[in-house]
Scaffold this motif. Structure first.
Motif, PDB file in Angstrom:
ATOM      1  N   THR A 134       0.964  -1.225  -0.062  1.00  0.00           N
ATOM      2  CA  THR A 134       0.192  -0.105  -0.118  1.00  0.00           C
ATOM      3  C   THR A 134       0.870   1.182  -0.030  1.00  0.00           C
ATOM      4  OG1 THR A 134      -0.154   0.097   2.628  1.00  0.00           O
ATOM      5  CG2 THR A 134      -1.813  -1.031   1.218  1.00  0.00           C
ATOM      6  N   HIS A 135       1.990   1.145   0.615  1.00  0.00           N
ATOM      7  CA  HIS A 135       3.019   2.321   0.759  1.00  0.00           C
ATOM      8  C   HIS A 135       4.344   2.140   0.556  1.00  0.00           C
ATOM      9  CE1 HIS A 135      -0.775   3.331   3.213  1.00  0.00           C
ATOM     10  NE2 HIS A 135      -0.397   4.476   2.537  1.00  0.00           N
ATOM     11  N   THR A 136       5.155   2.876   0.078  1.00  0.00           N
ATOM     12  CA  THR A 136       6.619   3.022   0.303  1.00  0.00           C
ATOM     13  C   THR A 136       6.993   4.080   1.246  1.00  0.00           C
ATOM     14  OG1 THR A 136       6.718   4.679  -1.785  1.00  0.00           O
ATOM     15  CG2 THR A 136       6.794   2.321  -2.239  1.00  0.00           C
ATOM     16  N   LEU A 137       8.161   3.657   1.840  1.00  0.00           N
ATOM     17  CA  LEU A 137       8.711   4.480   2.789  1.00  0.00           C
ATOM     18  C   LEU A 137      10.283   4.619   2.464  1.00  0.00           C
ATOM     19  CD1 LEU A 137       8.790   5.899   5.636  1.00  0.00           C
ATOM     20  CD2 LEU A 137       8.899   3.695   6.677  1.00  0.00           C
ATOM     21  N   ASN A 138      10.767   6.185   2.511  1.00  0.00           N
ATOM     22  CA  ASN A 138      11.906   6.424   1.996  1.00  0.00           C
ATOM     23  C   ASN A 138      12.650   7.398   2.986  1.00  0.00           C
ATOM     24  OD1 ASN A 138      12.734   5.057  -0.839  1.00  0.00           O
ATOM     25  ND2 ASN A 138      10.631   5.891  -0.872  1.00  0.00           N
ATOM     26  N   PRO A 139      13.417   6.971   3.908  1.00  0.00           N
ATOM     27  CA  PRO A 139      14.043   7.888   4.866  1.00  0.00           C
ATOM     28  C   PRO A 139      14.975   9.132   4.416  1.00  0.00           C
ATOM     29  CG  PRO A 139      14.696   5.884   5.090  1.00  0.00           C
ATOM     30  CD  PRO A 139      13.906   5.680   4.195  1.00  0.00           C
ATOM     31  N   TYR A 140      15.425   8.776   3.320  1.00  0.00           N
ATOM     32  CA  TYR A 140      16.460   9.259   2.561  1.00  0.00           C
ATOM     33  C   TYR A 140      16.091  10.010   1.094  1.00  0.00           C
ATOM     34  CZ  TYR A 140      19.405   8.259   6.520  1.00  0.00           C
ATOM     35  OH  TYR A 140      19.952   7.971   7.828  1.00  0.00           O
ATOM     36  N   VAL A 141      16.699  11.061   0.600  1.00  0.00           N
ATOM     37  CA  VAL A 141      16.623  11.335  -0.746  1.00  0.00           C
ATOM     38  C   VAL A 141      17.976  11.184  -1.111  1.00  0.00           C
ATOM     39  CG1 VAL A 141      15.829  13.024  -2.570  1.00  0.00           C
ATOM     40  CG2 VAL A 141      14.589  12.791  -0.355  1.00  0.00           C
ATOM     41  N   GLU A 178      20.365  13.392   1.243  1.00  0.00           N
ATOM     42  CA  GLU A 178      19.467  14.025   2.207  1.00  0.00           C
ATOM     43  C   GLU A 178      18.703  13.455   2.903  1.00  0.00           C
ATOM     44  OE1 GLU A 178      17.387  17.019  -0.091  1.00  0.00           O
ATOM     45  OE2 GLU A 178      19.209  17.727  -1.028  1.00  0.00           O
ATOM     46  N   ARG A 179      18.801  13.710   4.411  1.00  0.00           N
ATOM     47  CA  ARG A 179      17.937  12.668   5.263  1.00  0.00           C
ATOM     48  C   ARG A 179      16.509  13.716   5.368  1.00  0.00           C
ATOM     49  NH1 ARG A 179      21.052  14.106  10.870  1.00  0.00           N
ATOM     50  NH2 ARG A 179      22.645  14.210   9.505  1.00  0.00           N
ATOM     51  N   LYS A 180      15.543  12.811   5.448  1.00  0.00           N
ATOM     52  CA  LYS A 180      14.228  13.508   5.849  1.00  0.00           C
ATOM     53  C   LYS A 180      13.987  13.535   7.171  1.00  0.00           C
ATOM     54  CE  LYS A 180      12.126  11.483   1.705  1.00  0.00           C
ATOM     55  NZ  LYS A 180      10.799  10.612   1.169  1.00  0.00           N
ATOM     56  N   GLN A 181      13.139  14.702   7.641  1.00  0.00           N
ATOM     57  CA  GLN A 181      13.097  15.204   9.154  1.00  0.00           C
ATOM     58  C   GLN A 181      11.806  14.131   9.520  1.00  0.00           C
ATOM     59  OE1 GLN A 181      14.879  16.888  10.813  1.00  0.00           O
ATOM     60  NE2 GLN A 181      16.015  17.443   9.061  1.00  0.00           N
ATOM     61  N   ALA A 182      12.253  13.035  10.411  1.00  0.00           N
ATOM     62  CA  ALA A 182      11.189  12.267  10.968  1.00  0.00           C
ATOM     63  C   ALA A 182      11.448  11.841  12.581  1.00  0.00           C
ATOM     64  CB  ALA A 182      11.478  10.647  10.276  1.00  0.00           C
ATOM     65  N   ASP A 183      10.195  11.958  12.969  1.00  0.00           N
ATOM     66  CA  ASP A 183      10.333  11.664  14.734  1.00  0.00           C
ATOM     67  C   ASP A 183       9.389  10.387  14.971  1.00  0.00           C
ATOM     68  OD1 ASP A 183       7.850  12.742  15.978  1.00  0.00           O
ATOM     69  OD2 ASP A 183       8.119  14.032  14.271  1.00  0.00           O
ATOM     70  N   ALA A 184       9.725   9.559  15.804  1.00  0.00           N
ATOM     71  CA  ALA A 184       9.091   8.437  16.078  1.00  0.00           C
ATOM     72  C   ALA A 184       7.519   8.637  16.344  1.00  0.00           C
ATOM     73  CB  ALA A 184       9.425   7.587  16.814  1.00  0.00           C
ATOM     74  N   ALA A 185       7.282   9.787  17.174  1.00  0.00           N
ATOM     75  CA  ALA A 185       5.902   9.956  17.594  1.00  0.00           C
ATOM     76  C   ALA A 185       4.985  10.475  16.290  1.00  0.00           C
ATOM     77  CB  ALA A 185       6.101  10.995  18.737  1.00  0.00           C
ATOM     78  N   GLY A 186       5.716  11.457  15.502  1.00  0.00           N
ATOM     79  CA  GLY A 186       4.931  11.879  14.404  1.00  0.00           C
ATOM     80  C   GLY A 186       4.826  10.787  13.284  1.00  0.00           C
ATOM     81  N   PHE A 201      20.292   8.126  12.307  1.00  0.00           N
ATOM     82  CA  PHE A 201      19.241   7.240  13.128  1.00  0.00           C
ATOM     83  C   PHE A 201      17.913   7.417  12.629  1.00  0.00           C
ATOM     84  CE2 PHE A 201      22.751   7.638  16.009  1.00  0.00           C
ATOM     85  CZ  PHE A 201      22.813   6.236  16.376  1.00  0.00           C
ATOM     86  N   VAL A 202      17.651   7.930  11.242  1.00  0.00           N
ATOM     87  CA  VAL A 202      16.338   8.320  10.906  1.00  0.00           C
ATOM     88  C   VAL A 202      15.616   7.015  10.542  1.00  0.00           C
ATOM     89  CG1 VAL A 202      15.149   9.130   8.922  1.00  0.00           C
ATOM     90  CG2 VAL A 202      17.192  10.234   9.488  1.00  0.00           C
ATOM     91  N   SER A 203      16.257   5.918  10.123  1.00  0.00           N
ATOM     92  CA  SER A 203      15.498   4.695   9.958  1.00  0.00           C
ATOM     93  C   SER A 203      15.282   3.797  11.167  1.00  0.00           C
ATOM     94  CB  SER A 203      16.248   3.676   9.094  1.00  0.00           C
ATOM     95  OG  SER A 203      16.430   4.056   7.395  1.00  0.00           O
ATOM     96  N   ARG A 204      16.130   4.007  12.178  1.00  0.00           N
ATOM     97  CA  ARG A 204      15.903   3.471  13.426  1.00  0.00           C
ATOM     98  C   ARG A 204      14.412   4.159  13.977  1.00  0.00           C
ATOM     99  NH1 ARG A 204      17.746  -0.063  16.951  1.00  0.00           N
ATOM    100  NH2 ARG A 204      16.913   0.585  19.247  1.00  0.00           N
ATOM    101  N   ARG A 205      14.507   5.676  13.994  1.00  0.00           N
ATOM    102  CA  ARG A 205      13.255   6.118  14.366  1.00  0.00           C
ATOM    103  C   ARG A 205      12.085   5.687  13.751  1.00  0.00           C
ATOM    104  NH1 ARG A 205      16.875  10.504  14.733  1.00  0.00           N
ATOM    105  NH2 ARG A 205      16.015  11.698  12.455  1.00  0.00           N
ATOM    106  N   LEU A 206      12.017   5.557  12.357  1.00  0.00           N
ATOM    107  CA  LEU A 206      10.933   4.890  11.601  1.00  0.00           C
ATOM    108  C   LEU A 206      10.590   3.612  12.184  1.00  0.00           C
ATOM    109  CD1 LEU A 206      11.636   6.371   8.372  1.00  0.00           C
ATOM    110  CD2 LEU A 206      10.182   7.350   9.806  1.00  0.00           C
ATOM    111  N   LEU A 207      11.512   2.488  12.335  1.00  0.00           N
ATOM    112  CA  LEU A 207      11.296   1.299  12.954  1.00  0.00           C
ATOM    113  C   LEU A 207      10.586   1.357  14.318  1.00  0.00           C
ATOM    114  CD1 LEU A 207      14.476  -0.603  11.740  1.00  0.00           C
ATOM    115  CD2 LEU A 207      11.938  -1.082  11.032  1.00  0.00           C
ATOM    116  N   GLU A 208      11.396   2.431  15.242  1.00  0.00           N
ATOM    117  CA  GLU A 208      10.662   2.439  16.719  1.00  0.00           C
ATOM    118  C   GLU A 208       9.196   2.922  16.441  1.00  0.00           C
ATOM    119  OE1 GLU A 208      12.892   5.523  18.007  1.00  0.00           O
ATOM    120  OE2 GLU A 208      14.559   4.097  18.936  1.00  0.00           O
ATOM    121  N   ALA A 209       8.765   3.679  15.564  1.00  0.00           N
ATOM    122  CA  ALA A 209       7.416   3.897  15.154  1.00  0.00           C
ATOM    123  C   ALA A 209       6.599   2.624  14.975  1.00  0.00           C
ATOM    124  CB  ALA A 209       7.157   5.008  14.353  1.00  0.00           C
TER     125      ALA A 209
END
Length: 279
Positions: free
Chosen positions: A18-25, A54-62, A95-103
């Motif tokens: 249903t979705h793709t998820l790319n933490p970096y460009v 380029e890293r994307k801005q991502a926080d686990a809570a968001g 740690f962008v991917s790690r934060r996304l995995l935490e979420a």
């Protein structure tokens, strides 16, 4: 780089997602055959592909909230990632991917495929295990010849390190597969080495796996590159089919998959196999 939404609707080759998820460009690995080279994100940059990330801005809570909203509309299956590697060298400190995995561990999707060629994924084994039953790590290993790696993917992690990462994750209890995508020139012992390293192997090639029936690979000049390197016999569909045949003789039923079916979520892949058997 700021990003309001991180989940993007999936389409085309990524059947069952249903979705793709790319933490970096961008991508530091800069593989010569990467189809993203032909996409606007790469074509309209002044820097060559492989020389910028380029890293994307991502926080686990968001991201957890974003997942919750997506799940309210139905099943959520995530391909992580489709246009970059989630374990860029930058990920070691970002740690962008790690934060996304935490979420995702807190708000689990129905399934997530972590597609990478980086041994850095082993760092996050604790989170991968929290998603056990809903997650698979797919490690790209296109060849066991280092001369091939140096010629076509010189900035990719060493082959031995990728095999070692597969073993470590498997021993830890993480669901893994090896992705020979695309098939590159390899030694006669490659199939056996893959069969010993992973319980599941997916094979793909330039003709059925670049999302355009091979046209992107042609435009990237891969046929000419193989000819210049003296590897023309490897640039044909039969090369992938031969490897599938070898693997099928070494692995249990269901241990070998081909092209899009091999990357699909388990339930989706099984459904398509059942439908194919009925026609």
């Amino acid at each position: 780089m700021s990003s309001r939404r991180l989940l993007t609707p999936a389409s085309g080759y990524l059947q069952g997602y249903t979705h793709t998820l790319n933490p970096y460009v961008g991508c530091a690995y800069g593989c010569s055959y990467c189809y993203v080279r032909r996409l606007p994100v790469a074509l309209f940059r002044s820097e060559p592909w492989g020389e910028w990330v380029e890293r994307k801005q991502a926080d686990a809570a968001g991201f957890e909230r974003e997942l919750r909203r997506a799940k309210a509309n139905g099943p959520v299956t995530v391909f992580f990632s489709s246009a970059t590697d989630p374990y860029q060298p930058l990920e070691a400190s970002a740690f962008v991917s790690r934060r996304l995995l935490e979420a995702m561990a807190a708000e689990p999707p129905d399934f997530v495929l972590v597609q990478t060629r980086s041994p850095l994924v082993v760092r996050d084994a604790d989170l991968l295990l929290r998603l056990k039953g809903r997650l698979r790590v797919s490690m790209t290993i296109e060849s066991d010849r280092d001369d091939v790696r140096r010629a076509l993917t010189p900035y990719a992690p060493p082959i031995a390190a990728r095999f070692a990462a597969l073993r470590k994750l498997r021993e830890a209890g993480v669901d893994v597969q090896a992705a020979v995508s695309p098939v590159l020139p390899h030694t006669p012992g490659f199939a056996r080495r893959l069969a010993e390293a992973a319980p599941r192997v997916v094979v793909d090639d330039f003709f059925r796996g670049d999302g355009s029936g091979g046209r992107r690979s042609e435009r990237l000049g891969m046929r000419e590159t193989f000819a210049q390197l003296g590897w023309s016999e490897w640039y044909r569909p039969e090369a992938a089919e031969a490897l599938v045949g070898e693997l099928s003789g070494l692995m249990p039923p269901g241990g070998v998959a081909f092209s899009a079916d091999g990357f699909a979520p388990p339930a989706s892949a099984a459904r398509r196999r059942d439908e194919a058997g009925q026609t």
